[in-house]
Design a protein around this motif. Structure first.
Motif, mmCIF file in Angstrom:
data_model
loop_
_atom_site.group_PDB
_atom_site.id
_atom_site.type_symbol
_atom_site.label_atom_id
_atom_site.label_comp_id
_atom_site.label_asym_id
_atom_site.label_seq_id
_atom_site.Cartn_x
_atom_site.Cartn_y
_atom_site.Cartn_z
ATOM 1 N N ALA A 1 0.816 -0.992 0.177
ATOM 2 C CA ALA A 1 -0.115 -0.012 -0.101
ATOM 3 C C ALA A 1 1.043 1.282 -0.178
ATOM 4 O O ALA A 1 0.579 2.207 -0.836
ATOM 5 C CB ALA A 1 -0.859 -0.066 1.169
ATOM 6 N N CYS A 2 2.007 1.281 0.644
ATOM 7 C CA CYS A 2 2.817 2.278 0.803
ATOM 8 C C CYS A 2 3.469 2.541 -0.703
ATOM 9 O O CYS A 2 3.609 3.781 -1.223
ATOM 10 C CB CYS A 2 3.935 2.131 1.853
ATOM 11 S SG CYS A 2 3.368 2.557 3.494
ATOM 12 N N MET A 3 3.905 1.586 -1.219
ATOM 13 C CA MET A 3 4.645 1.598 -2.567
ATOM 14 C C MET A 3 3.521 2.275 -3.707
ATOM 15 O O MET A 3 3.842 3.092 -4.350
ATOM 16 C CB MET A 3 5.094 0.247 -3.050
ATOM 17 C CG MET A 3 6.187 -0.079 -2.388
ATOM 18 S SD MET A 3 6.373 -2.033 -2.436
ATOM 19 C CE MET A 3 7.018 -2.083 -3.956
ATOM 20 N N ALA A 4 2.183 1.747 -3.382
ATOM 21 C CA ALA A 4 1.301 2.141 -4.487
ATOM 22 C C ALA A 4 0.936 3.655 -4.102
ATOM 23 O O ALA A 4 0.495 4.466 -5.084
ATOM 24 C CB ALA A 4 -0.004 1.352 -4.385
ATOM 25 N N ASP A 5 0.767 3.964 -2.768
ATOM 26 C CA ASP A 5 0.371 5.288 -2.547
ATOM 27 C C ASP A 5 1.472 6.405 -2.869
ATOM 28 O O ASP A 5 1.157 7.493 -3.379
ATOM 29 C CB ASP A 5 0.660 5.399 -0.816
ATOM 30 C CG ASP A 5 -0.928 6.075 -0.469
ATOM 31 O OD1 ASP A 5 -2.134 5.738 -1.096
ATOM 32 O OD2 ASP A 5 -0.927 6.816 0.476
ATOM 33 N N THR A 6 2.784 5.872 -2.843
ATOM 34 C CA THR A 6 3.704 6.922 -3.135
ATOM 35 C C THR A 6 3.848 7.274 -5.024
ATOM 36 O O THR A 6 4.013 8.507 -5.147
ATOM 37 C CB THR A 6 5.284 6.323 -3.009
ATOM 38 O OG1 THR A 6 5.338 5.964 -1.537
ATOM 39 C CG2 THR A 6 6.320 7.022 -3.440
ATOM 40 N N ILE A 7 3.442 6.095 -5.386
ATOM 41 C CA ILE A 7 3.410 6.465 -7.050
ATOM 42 C C ILE A 7 1.912 7.138 -7.346
ATOM 43 O O ILE A 7 1.950 8.221 -8.262
ATOM 44 C CB ILE A 7 3.302 5.046 -7.670
ATOM 45 C CG1 ILE A 7 4.665 4.416 -7.436
ATOM 46 C CG2 ILE A 7 3.151 5.217 -9.131
ATOM 47 C CD1 ILE A 7 4.743 2.948 -7.997
ATOM 48 N N THR A 8 1.027 6.827 -6.695
ATOM 49 C CA THR A 8 -0.470 7.509 -7.188
ATOM 50 C C THR A 8 -0.564 8.776 -6.199
ATOM 51 O O THR A 8 -1.651 9.103 -6.380
ATOM 52 C CB THR A 8 -1.633 6.487 -7.063
ATOM 53 O OG1 THR A 8 -1.491 6.072 -5.498
ATOM 54 C CG2 THR A 8 -1.177 5.321 -7.924
ATOM 55 N N PHE A 9 0.091 9.177 -5.354
ATOM 56 C CA PHE A 9 -0.278 10.321 -4.562
ATOM 57 C C PHE A 9 -0.829 11.467 -5.106
ATOM 58 O O PHE A 9 -1.703 12.344 -4.566
ATOM 59 C CB PHE A 9 0.957 10.334 -3.465
ATOM 60 C CG PHE A 9 0.438 11.294 -2.109
ATOM 61 C CD1 PHE A 9 -0.114 10.415 -1.245
ATOM 62 C CD2 PHE A 9 0.520 12.418 -1.900
ATOM 63 C CE1 PHE A 9 -0.757 10.905 -0.205
ATOM 64 C CE2 PHE A 9 -0.088 12.958 -0.672
ATOM 65 C CZ PHE A 9 -0.559 12.179 0.241
ATOM 66 N N PRO A 10 -0.004 11.998 -6.266
ATOM 67 C CA PRO A 10 -0.693 13.285 -6.961
ATOM 68 C C PRO A 10 -1.991 13.218 -7.283
ATOM 69 O O PRO A 10 -2.610 14.330 -7.505
ATOM 70 C CB PRO A 10 0.464 13.441 -8.175
ATOM 71 C CG PRO A 10 1.646 12.716 -7.538
ATOM 72 C CD PRO A 10 1.286 11.710 -6.745
ATOM 73 N N LEU A 11 -2.287 11.883 -7.879
ATOM 74 C CA LEU A 11 -3.869 12.036 -8.386
ATOM 75 C C LEU A 11 -4.742 11.975 -6.758
ATOM 76 O O LEU A 11 -5.799 12.653 -6.981
ATOM 77 C CB LEU A 11 -4.048 10.547 -8.919
ATOM 78 C CG LEU A 11 -3.323 10.322 -10.265
ATOM 79 C CD1 LEU A 11 -3.468 9.003 -10.652
ATOM 80 C CD2 LEU A 11 -4.060 11.517 -11.434
#
Length: 339
Positions: A25-35
């Motif tokens: 979840a942290c890896m996915a959050d880091t990538i998609t956080f701007p959205l």
């Protein structure tokens, strides 16, 4: 030829699922956080319009400042309500780092939140299955899966709510064009909210957030569970990355459609100033009067882009991390085993 780690011969342990879910979840959050930041800004756009807007505006700036500010260039301009316009505004006014406002709190949230709601889902599902469907050989019924998703989602929110409040506050504060930053960082935000609003301020919006995340968790995990099982049962794909990708994409779309109204109310309520709304229901009613049903689907496009991409990344990472950690632990036990 499969992609990534091969399916396991034995299921991963509870500890492996717990840690894998948090990291994924942290890896996915880091990538998609701007959205996610763009989604939050869109959801609070027009907040407190009509009657409520005047007192909110005067708390942010003087009337002279409001008169001098060029509203045509501001983040509340209707021309900038689209995803691209919001992202462009954030980068222009706050720099690229503005897209990652609240990331630290977001990672705090995922390590505590996702580890519980996703990592413990299979264990809770199996517990309910043993209690109520001991003789069933066809897997857990949908009702059991939904109940497991609601349970882990509610428990996760109860534990991780302060991190979600801080994340939303930090993501939303850049939308205030008149005042400076309220928080210098995540730890500052925790401390400031606790001092100014009391400890209960850190749990603001727990009710709507439990409702939202129970719905999201049940939809997300049950949908992924059943879509993946159906794909494998029909022999359309093997249990590898392409199957996980397709299952997660479908899950992201279904989850966005179901959860968007509750998500918008949650974001508005948690970001509101003290006394603006008497309850989450009051927030929802005022939203309906101000914008109709469409108000509950504000930010749907970035929500789907974010939740769809987040689901794809998270479930792919989660499946691979579960397998990787399990294989690593097995390898370690083999090396330690006596000859």
């Amino acid at each position: 030829m499969g992609i990534g780690f091969k399916p396991l011969d034995q299921p991963p342990t509870v500890g492996v699922r717990f840690v894998s879910a948090g990291f994924a979840a942290c890896m996915a959050d880091t990538i998609t956080f701007p959205l996610d930041t763009a989604k939050v800004r869109l959801q609070i756009q027009g907040e407190g319009s009509a009657v409520a807007s005047a007192p909110r505006l005067t708390t942010l700036c003087t009337h002279a400042m409001a008169a001098q500010y060029d509203m045509a260039a501001g983040p509340f301009n209707s021309q900038n309500r689209g995803l691209a316009g919001i992202i462009q505004n954030i980068v222009r006014q706050e720099g690229p780092r503005g897209l990652y406002s609240g990331l630290v709190a977001g990672l705090h949230r995922q390590m505590s939140f996702a580890s519980i709601r996703i990592g413990l889902y299979d264990s809770v599902k199996n517990f309910y299955q043993k209690q109520w469907h001991k003789d069933s050989g066809n897997g857990a019924p949908m009702a059991t899966r939904i109940l497991a998703g609601i349970t882990t989602g509610a428990v996760a929110v109860s534990c991780a709510q302060p991190t979600d409040v801080v994340k939303v506050r930090m993501q939303a504060e850049g939308a205030n064009p008149f005042g400076g930053k309220r928080y210098s960082g995540a730890l500052s935000a925790y401390r400031t909210i606790a001092v100014e609003e009391g400890v209960k301020g850190l749990w603001k919006g727990t009710g709507p957030n439990i409702a939202r995340n129970s719905i999201v968790n049940a939809t997300e995990l049950v949908c992924y569970d059943m879509v993946k099982e159906e794909i494998l049962a029909l022999n359309l794909m093997t249990d590898n990355l392409p199957c996980h990708f397709v299952s997660a994409f479908i899950t992201g779309f279904v989850t966005t459609c179901v959860a968007s109204p509750v998500d918008v109310v949650k974001t508005r309520f948690m970001n509101s100033r003290p006394g603006q709304y008497t309850s989450a229901l009051d927030c929802a009613v005022k939203m309906f009067y101000e914008g109709g049903l469409a108000a509950f689907y504000k930010g749907f496009t970035p929500s789907f882009m974010r939740l769809g991409s987040w689901n794809i990344l998270m479930f792919v990472f989660y499946e691979q991390l579960k397998r990787g950690f399990t294989l690593a632990s097995q390898h370690g036990r083999y090396r330690e085993a006596p000859l």
